[in-house]
Scaffold this active site. Structure first.
Site, PDB file in Angstrom:
ATOM      1  N   ALA A  59       0.854  -1.187   0.000  1.00 12.68           N
ATOM      2  CA  ALA A  59       0.000   0.000   0.000  1.00 12.68           C
ATOM      3  C   ALA A  59       0.890   1.237   0.000  1.00 12.68           C
ATOM      4  O   ALA A  59       1.784   1.370   0.832  1.00 12.68           O
ATOM      5  CB  ALA A  59      -0.917   0.002   1.212  1.00 12.68           C
ATOM      6  N   LYS A  60       0.624   2.128  -0.947  1.00 11.02           N
ATOM      7  CA  LYS A  60       1.412   3.367  -1.020  1.00 11.02           C
ATOM      8  C   LYS A  60       0.686   4.421  -0.186  1.00 11.02           C
ATOM      9  O   LYS A  60      -0.186   5.148  -0.690  1.00 11.02           O
ATOM     10  CB  LYS A  60       1.573   3.812  -2.475  1.00 11.02           C
ATOM     11  CG  LYS A  60       2.591   4.928  -2.693  1.00 11.02           C
ATOM     12  CD  LYS A  60       2.778   5.181  -4.182  1.00 11.02           C
ATOM     13  CE  LYS A  60       3.710   6.348  -4.447  1.00 11.02           C
ATOM     14  NZ  LYS A  60       5.118   6.026  -4.106  1.00 11.02           N
ATOM     15  N   VAL A  61       1.013   4.466   1.088  1.00  8.11           N
ATOM     16  CA  VAL A  61       0.358   5.379   2.019  1.00  8.11           C
ATOM     17  C   VAL A  61       1.402   6.246   2.712  1.00  8.11           C
ATOM     18  O   VAL A  61       2.571   5.866   2.832  1.00  8.11           O
ATOM     19  CB  VAL A  61      -0.484   4.612   3.070  1.00  8.11           C
ATOM     20  CG1 VAL A  61      -1.649   3.891   2.408  1.00  8.11           C
ATOM     21  CG2 VAL A  61       0.371   3.649   3.859  1.00  8.11           C
TER      22      VAL A  61
END
Length: 306
Positions: free
Chosen positions: A158-160
Site C-alpha cells: 500500500a502506497k500510504v
C-alpha cells in the site's frame, strides 16, 4: 526541491484554485498518516503530453485505499479523465501528478470511520529527482541503519503516507552522512529498497532485483524495467539479495517514477563496477526514456495522451 505551484487542483469532482485546496489541521490523515497517494509522470511526446502508466497507478491507488478500508467514490475511468483534465487546465507539457486520497476532518482518535474520504489531484513541474547529472554519472549511496518494515506489520504494497516515515529517516541519514541516497535492508538483513525507489543489481550479464516480499513497494517503474529488460533479451531474476551483492555488482541502479532510472556509482564508498553508468544501465535507461517520451512504439499501451 520545492513545489512549483500551478493554477488548478481537482478536488472531489471540481477544480479549485491551488491556494484553496486546503484541509483542516485536525484532519485524520494529518494526525495519523492515513492518506494514500501516487506519483505519476506526464512527459512531452511528439503527440503532445502523455501520462505514463496512469491506469496502473490509479489501480494501485484504489488498492491501497481498499487495504486501508477507504471507500473512494470514483472509479479508475473517472480519475483517468480528471488527471488528463488537470494537466490540460494547467497547460503542462510535462509534469508530475500526485493523486491523493485523504481522510478529512471528523474522527477525534485513531479509528478513522467518522472522517470523510477526500480525493485531490494536483500536478506541477518536476525535473530529475536526483539531478540531471545523476542520470548519467550516477549517485553515491549507503546502506542505511534503518530497516524496512517486517511483513504483516504495515502493508508495504500500500502506497500510504505513513509508510514514508521510514523513507524519510533513510534519506535524511544518507544526506547528513554525505550520500545522495540510502538503501534499506529488510528485517532479515537482505536488500529491500531505497528510501522511495526499487533497487536493481547487474552481475555477469544478468539483472537481479529483490522479490516482492512484504518489505518493499512493488514499483510500477520496476515492473516496466523488468518487462523492457526481458524484451531486450536480458535475463531478470527476482530473488533475495545479500548486502554484499551491492559491493560486488557490475552495476546497480534505482528505479521509480521520480528517480526514473538512476545509476549508483558507489555503495558505502565502495565503487560499483567502473564507478559510472554501466552498459546495461545505459541501455535500459535509453529504452525507458524513449518509451515514456513516445520516441518508440507504445506496444504496451502505457501512454495516456492528454
Amino acid at each position: 526541491m520545492k513545489i512549483s505551484e500551478t493554477k488548478w487542483i481537482w478536488r472531489d469532482g471540481e477544480f479549485v484554485a491551488w491556494a484553496d485546496a486546503q484541509v483542516h489541521v485536525l484532519c485524520h490523515s494529518l494526525q495519523f498518516g492515513s492518506s494514500a497517494f501516487e506519483g505519476v509522470r506526464c512527459y512531452a511526446t511528439p503527440k503532445g503530453p502523455a501520462i505514463f502508466r496512469l491506469q496502473d497507478h490509479l489501480i494501485r491507488l484504489l488498492n491501497s485505499c481498499k487495504i486501508y478500508r477507504m471507500d473512494v467514490a470514483y472509479d479508475v475511468d473517472t480519475l483517468v479523465a480528471a488527471c488528463r483534465e488537470v494537466v490540460r487546465r494547467n497547460e503542462m507539457e510535462s509534469c508530475y501528478i500526485r493523486p491523493m486520497v485523504l481522510r478529512g476532518y471528523g474522527a477525534s482518535g485513531m479509528v478513522p470511520f467518522d472522517s470523510p474520504v477526500e480525493v485531490y489531484l494536483p500536478c506541477w513541474p518536476w525535473g530529475a529527482y536526483l539531478g540531471d547529472e545523476a542520470l548519467e554519472n550516477g549517485v553515491d549511496a549507503c546502506v542505511s541503519t534503518w530497516h524496512r518494515m517486517a511483513p504483516n506489520t504495515f502493508p508495504a504494497a500500500a502506497k500510504v503516507a505513513g509508510n514514508y516515515l521510514g523513507g524519510q529517516l533513510i534519506k535524511m541519514e544518507a544526506l547528513l552522512n554525505g550520500f545522495a541516497e540510502g538503501i534499506a535492508l529488510s528485517t532479515d538483513g537482505m536488500v529491500s529498497e531505497g528510501s522511495g525507489m526499487n533497487v536493481f543489481v547487474a552481475s555477469a550479464g544478468t539483472l537481479y532485483t529483490p522479490p516482492v516480499d512484504g518489505t518493499l513497494l512493488p514499483g510500477i517503474t520496476r515492473s516496466s524495467i523488468i518487462t523492457l529488460a526481458r524484451e531486450a533479451g536480458i535475463e531478470v531474476i527476482e530473488r533475495p539479495l545479500p548486502r554484499e551483492s551491492l559491493y560486488t555488482a557490475d552495476e546497480v541502479f534505482f528505479t521509480g517514477t521520480a528517480a526514473e532510472l538512476t545509476p549508483v556509482r558507489s555503495v558505502d564508498k565502495i565503487i560499483v563496477g567502473k564507478g559510472k553508468r554501466g552498459p546495461m544501465t545505459k541501455q535500459l535507461q535509453s529504452t525507458y526514456m524513449d518509451t515514456v517520451t513516445g520516441k518508440r512504439p507504445d506496444t504496451h499501451g502505457w501512454l495516456t495522451h492528454v
